[in-house]
Design a protein around this motif. Structure first.
Motif, PDB file in Angstrom:
ATOM      1  N   SER A  85       0.529  -1.261   0.025  1.00 61.11           N
ATOM      2  CA  SER A  85      -0.027  -0.236  -0.053  1.00 61.11           C
ATOM      3  C   SER A  85       1.132   1.354  -0.029  1.00 61.11           C
ATOM      4  N   PHE A  86       1.788   1.205   0.399  1.00 61.85           N
ATOM      5  CA  PHE A  86       2.513   2.524   0.558  1.00 61.85           C
ATOM      6  C   PHE A  86       3.309   2.177  -0.745  1.00 61.85           C
ATOM      7  N   LYS A  87       3.990   1.208  -0.547  1.00 61.21           N
ATOM      8  CA  LYS A  87       5.742   0.973  -2.359  1.00 61.21           C
ATOM      9  C   LYS A  87       4.937   2.374  -2.826  1.00 61.21           C
ATOM     10  N   ARG A  88       4.054   1.780  -3.981  1.00 61.09           N
ATOM     11  CA  ARG A  88       3.360   2.235  -4.964  1.00 61.09           C
ATOM     12  C   ARG A  88       2.602   3.741  -4.383  1.00 61.09           C
ATOM     13  N   LEU A  89       2.853   4.309  -3.480  1.00 57.49           N
ATOM     14  CA  LEU A  89       2.918   5.601  -3.421  1.00 57.49           C
ATOM     15  C   LEU A  89       3.946   6.463  -3.530  1.00 57.49           C
ATOM     16  N   LEU A  90       4.835   5.264  -2.519  1.00 61.55           N
ATOM     17  CA  LEU A  90       6.430   6.337  -2.691  1.00 61.55           C
ATOM     18  C   LEU A  90       6.837   6.086  -3.981  1.00 61.55           C
TER      19      LEU A  90
END
Length: 219
Positions: A85-90
């Motif tokens: 969920s965070f990797k995509r946003l990073l």
């Protein structure tokens, strides 16, 4: 974690400090007790750097309801590249949350004392953030964000075991760069901020209640 912060300058002063225009529709006055689920002033990149408002408390695009936002006010720098969920946003949805101070609570005899942490020169600074867009059942869009946290510097370590990741002025462009997707270049920007540039002092316990939002909190 980072659960409260301040932005005591109005939107015109913020725009001047970061050399960006003031959006006609964006209004924001002095804030002394910004809390999760409230709107926060952010710097974003979409062809050019601009100011915008996002709601604090990340609601991922895949979430079934918005209640998850109150649980996702922070994201740990060490695990951003591992969690889907965070990797995509990073890689593609980064922002900078504007502040001029933040609160952490120091455990002492008799309870916890709120400490107000700022730059020694009183300048504005920026937290590293991630954002996303979520749609409710009626198709209405809500843009939300989370503040990234990292290991504390020497000053903050005497108060708390985490601190918000403050992006250094010379790294802001890189953090916002929409063409930069390499996590190996991004994660190193999320280090603890220069200890010598910061200061901390105790303030009123009124800050414990988010209903209080006035200059007396930091007097």
């Amino acid at each position: 974690m980072c659960g409260r912060f301040t932005l005591t300058r109005d939107i015109n002063a913020v725009a001047q400090a970061f050399h960006v225009p003031v959006p006609a529709s964006l209004q924001s006055g002095a804030r002394y007790n910004i809390a999760p689920t409230q709107n926060v002033v952010t710097l974003m990149e979409n062809g050019s750097t601009h100011l915008d408002l996002l709601r604090w408390g990340l609601i991922p695009s895949w979430a079934k309801d918005e209640s998850i936002g109150s649980k996702m006010i922070n994201a740990r720098a060490e695990t951003l590249a591992e969690k889907p969920s965070f990797k995509r946003l990073l890689r593609s949805r980064r922002c900078l949350i504007v502040a001029d101070g933040f609160y952490e609570w120091k455990k002492e005899h008799g309870g916890k004392t709120p400490m107000y942490i700022t730059m020694k020169d009183s300048e504005l600074f920026t937290f590293a953030g991630l954002w996303d867009t979520w749609k409710n059942a009626d198709g209405e869009q809500l843009r939300t964000c989370t503040i990234i946290t990292t290991d504390p510097n020497e000053l903050v370590s005497t108060i708390h075991n985490r601190m918000p990741a403050i992006i250094a002025p010379d790294a802001r462009d890189a953090w916002l760069d929409p063409e930069l997707h390499d996590e190996h270049a991004l994660v190193p920007l999320l280090k603890s901020y220069d200890n010598d540039a910061m200061q901390a002092r105790p303030v009123s316990r009124l800050v414990n209640n988010p209903q209080y939002d006035s200059a007396e909190l930091i007097a």
